[in-house]
Design a protein around this motif. Structure first.
Motif, PDB file in Angstrom:
ATOM      1  N   GLU A 180      41.814   9.619 -37.463  1.00  0.00           N
ATOM      2  CA  GLU A 180      40.716   8.988 -36.744  1.00  0.00           C
ATOM      3  C   GLU A 180      39.980  10.024 -35.891  1.00  0.00           C
ATOM      4  O   GLU A 180      40.588  10.851 -35.211  1.00  0.00           O
ATOM      5  CB  GLU A 180      41.265   7.875 -35.841  1.00  0.00           C
ATOM      6  N   GLY A 181      38.665   9.988 -35.938  1.00  0.00           N
ATOM      7  CA  GLY A 181      37.862  10.886 -35.108  1.00  0.00           C
ATOM      8  C   GLY A 181      37.610  12.249 -35.715  1.00  0.00           C
ATOM      9  O   GLY A 181      36.849  13.048 -35.149  1.00  0.00           O
ATOM     10  N   LEU A 182      38.208  12.563 -36.863  1.00  0.00           N
ATOM     11  CA  LEU A 182      37.950  13.842 -37.520  1.00  0.00           C
ATOM     12  C   LEU A 182      36.641  13.770 -38.301  1.00  0.00           C
ATOM     13  O   LEU A 182      36.342  12.761 -38.946  1.00  0.00           O
ATOM     14  CB  LEU A 182      39.099  14.195 -38.468  1.00  0.00           C
ATOM     15  N   ALA A 183      35.874  14.832 -38.252  1.00  0.00           N
ATOM     16  CA  ALA A 183      34.560  14.842 -38.893  1.00  0.00           C
ATOM     17  C   ALA A 183      34.663  14.825 -40.409  1.00  0.00           C
ATOM     18  O   ALA A 183      33.837  14.216 -41.098  1.00  0.00           O
ATOM     19  CB  ALA A 183      33.766  16.058 -38.437  1.00  0.00           C
ATOM     20  N   ARG A 184      35.724  15.473 -40.945  1.00  0.00           N
ATOM     21  CA  ARG A 184      35.847  15.566 -42.402  1.00  0.00           C
ATOM     22  C   ARG A 184      37.273  15.253 -42.826  1.00  0.00           C
ATOM     23  O   ARG A 184      38.245  15.696 -42.209  1.00  0.00           O
ATOM     24  CB  ARG A 184      35.456  16.961 -42.895  1.00  0.00           C
ATOM     25  N   ILE A 239      47.603  18.449 -44.060  1.00  0.00           N
ATOM     26  CA  ILE A 239      47.433  19.355 -42.933  1.00  0.00           C
ATOM     27  C   ILE A 239      46.213  18.880 -42.138  1.00  0.00           C
ATOM     28  O   ILE A 239      45.260  18.351 -42.703  1.00  0.00           O
ATOM     29  CB  ILE A 239      47.256  20.834 -43.347  1.00  0.00           C
ATOM     30  N   ILE A 240      46.286  19.054 -40.832  1.00  0.00           N
ATOM     31  CA  ILE A 240      45.176  18.729 -39.941  1.00  0.00           C
ATOM     32  C   ILE A 240      44.914  19.933 -39.044  1.00  0.00           C
ATOM     33  O   ILE A 240      45.843  20.471 -38.437  1.00  0.00           O
ATOM     34  CB  ILE A 240      45.476  17.493 -39.069  1.00  0.00           C
ATOM     35  N   GLY A 275      38.149  20.082 -36.985  1.00  0.00           N
ATOM     36  CA  GLY A 275      37.796  18.690 -37.253  1.00  0.00           C
ATOM     37  C   GLY A 275      38.026  18.215 -38.672  1.00  0.00           C
ATOM     38  O   GLY A 275      37.262  17.386 -39.189  1.00  0.00           O
ATOM     39  N   PHE A 276      39.105  18.705 -39.325  1.00  0.00           N
ATOM     40  CA  PHE A 276      39.334  18.234 -40.693  1.00  0.00           C
ATOM     41  C   PHE A 276      40.801  17.909 -40.953  1.00  0.00           C
ATOM     42  O   PHE A 276      41.712  18.415 -40.291  1.00  0.00           O
ATOM     43  CB  PHE A 276      38.843  19.261 -41.723  1.00  0.00           C
ATOM     44  N   ALA A 277      40.983  17.048 -41.954  1.00  0.00           N
ATOM     45  CA  ALA A 277      42.294  16.775 -42.538  1.00  0.00           C
ATOM     46  C   ALA A 277      42.143  16.846 -44.046  1.00  0.00           C
ATOM     47  O   ALA A 277      41.108  16.446 -44.597  1.00  0.00           O
ATOM     48  CB  ALA A 277      42.802  15.391 -42.135  1.00  0.00           C
ATOM     49  N   ILE A 278      43.144  17.379 -44.717  1.00  0.00           N
ATOM     50  CA  ILE A 278      43.178  17.340 -46.178  1.00  0.00           C
ATOM     51  C   ILE A 278      44.568  16.852 -46.562  1.00  0.00           C
ATOM     52  O   ILE A 278      45.569  17.376 -46.076  1.00  0.00           O
ATOM     53  CB  ILE A 278      42.832  18.708 -46.803  1.00  0.00           C
ATOM     54  N   ASP A 332      33.902  11.914 -45.761  1.00  0.00           N
ATOM     55  CA  ASP A 332      35.047  11.782 -46.662  1.00  0.00           C
ATOM     56  C   ASP A 332      34.692  12.331 -48.038  1.00  0.00           C
ATOM     57  O   ASP A 332      33.611  12.023 -48.575  1.00  0.00           O
ATOM     58  CB  ASP A 332      35.468  10.312 -46.801  1.00  0.00           C
ATOM     59  N   ASP A 333      35.597  13.104 -48.634  1.00  0.00           N
ATOM     60  CA  ASP A 333      35.373  13.648 -49.973  1.00  0.00           C
ATOM     61  C   ASP A 333      36.660  13.607 -50.775  1.00  0.00           C
ATOM     62  O   ASP A 333      37.753  13.771 -50.220  1.00  0.00           O
ATOM     63  CB  ASP A 333      34.888  15.096 -49.906  1.00  0.00           C
ATOM     64  N   ILE A 334      36.529  13.415 -52.081  1.00  0.00           N
ATOM     65  CA  ILE A 334      37.673  13.439 -52.992  1.00  0.00           C
ATOM     66  C   ILE A 334      37.781  14.820 -53.636  1.00  0.00           C
ATOM     67  O   ILE A 334      36.777  15.409 -54.041  1.00  0.00           O
ATOM     68  CB  ILE A 334      37.538  12.356 -54.084  1.00  0.00           C
ATOM     69  N   VAL A 335      39.007  15.327 -53.692  1.00  0.00           N
ATOM     70  CA  VAL A 335      39.310  16.556 -54.420  1.00  0.00           C
ATOM     71  C   VAL A 335      40.251  16.155 -55.551  1.00  0.00           C
ATOM     72  O   VAL A 335      41.412  15.812 -55.306  1.00  0.00           O
ATOM     73  CB  VAL A 335      39.991  17.607 -53.515  1.00  0.00           C
TER      74      VAL A 335
END
Length: 366
Positions: free
Chosen positions: A210-214, A259-260, A265-268, A284-287
């Motif tokens: 929550e609150g992460l830009a990406r 990882i955050i 400002g990202f999580a993957i 939000d993006d899909i890899v």
């Protein structure tokens, strides 16, 4: 103004037995209260009460949940005050590094009637043995499930384009970090993304991100390189001096699930079952590891084999979860014995003493 709460697991019921990452979360604290006492002595309630008080007074806190009962708490951390409270009983025994100076033992056993518990000694011993056996069956089952999962991974591993996986990883190093480098040593926190609990898999991904830009949602199949990619991206963050939260798999702690890097400002994260999520907001993006790294048609060419493996895996996981549920039921019986022998007025006084000490430190820090 109320503070923010982040929830996570620091212990897990895994294919390698109970796995403990508590030390990582407790690093850097100036004061740590280690709660001792049997089941049902009010440890989780004490942690929750103090946590609620701090949040209502504007402090951001971290809540560590119990893998064997996700509604129960194993710990509380207040980063701004460098204070923590943790359940220091088995299986997550906390070894103090600076007893008295940093770690303070809190004995909730002061509140029980020892003579009453002594009368129930044989029942307590029998329940403890039954609980131990239920966990051993669960862990053996998870170990077998991991062996089956290795079969599942092998199907995709054999059609993996490792050069494409390396290329994808380098691409995301550039996307996430670019040429950024910090002149410091970053803090590394190891935690679990989720946990195998008596009710099934539980995670706190929406809360943690929550609150992460990406947010980057890793999609793929077992063996398509998601964990390897995360390990390389985590290493890149550490090399560049960023603070990083590394979330291990609650089923296989040798594997990474997320990882955050909050400074960027990202999580993957691995966004496949049992922690499957889909983009639902801007950023939000899909890899898709399957599309980028696995030979086209692998699913179709191996459909029959994959279906059989998945069925065996699902059956084994359900059986192991049932053993955790059995352990939880027995533990509830054990708790009731201790509850009946407790004078919770004593626990209330201990709780108020800890709260007063923390409040005095809060005043000093202002």
């Amino acid at each position: 103004m109320t503070g923010n709460v982040r929830n996570f697991f620091a212990g897990g019921n895994t294919a390698h037995g109970f796995s403990n990452l508590f030390d990582s979360s407790l690093q850097g604290l100036d004061r740590l209260y280690i709660l001792k006492g049997g089941p049902g002595t009010g440890k989780s309630s004490l942690i929750r009460f103090i946590g609620d008080h701090l949040v209502n007074n504007g402090h951001d806190i971290l809540l560590i949940h119990c893998a064997s009962d996700s509604d129960s708490l194993d710990g509380l951390i207040v980063p701004s005050l460098k204070i923590g409270i943790v359940d220091g009983t088995a299986p997550h025994v906390i070894e103090p590094k600076l007893p008295g100076a940093v770690e303070q033992y809190v004995n909730l056993g002061e509140a029980w009637d020892a003579s009453e518990l002594n009368e129930q000694r044989d029942t307590i011993a029998a329940l403890n043995e039954q609980i131990k056996q239920a966990y051993e069956r669960a862990y053996a089952g998870f170990a077998e499930a991991l062996r089956i999962h290795d079969e599942w991974e092998a199907v995709y591993f054999d059609t993996m384009d490792f050069a494409a996986a390396d290329e994808l990883t380098e691409e995301y190093k550039d996307i996430l970090y670019g040429d950024l480098q910090l002149e410091k040593q970053g803090r590394v926190d190891h935690r679990f993304l989720g946990a195998a609990t008596p009710t099934g898999a539980v995670d706190f991904v929406p809360n943690l991100t929550e609150g992460l830009a990406r947010r980057f949602f890793l999609k793929g199949r077992p063996g398509s390189g998601k964990s390897t990619m995360l390990k390389k991206l985590a290493a890149a963050a550490i090399e560049r001096g960023f603070d990083i939260e590394i979330y291990h798999c609650g089923f296989d702690p040798n594997s990474l699930d997320m990882i955050i890097v909050r400074e960027l400002g990202f999580a993957i994260f691995d966004s496949t079952a049992p922690h499957e999520y889909f983009p639902d907001r801007a950023g939000d993006d899909i890899v898709d590891m399957y599309l980028r790294c696995i030979k086209p048609g692998t699913d179709e060419a191996n459909a029959e084999v994959l279906s059989e493996i998945k069925q065996r895996y699902t059956t084994q996981m359900k059986q192991s979860t049932q053993h955790l549920a059995e352990a939880k039921s027995l533990h509830d019986e054990l708790e009731q014995i201790y509850v009946q022998a407790m004078d919770f007025r004593v626990v209330d006084r201990i709780r108020e003493r800890i709260l007063q000490e923390i409040t005095s430190l809060t005043v000093l820090s202002d």
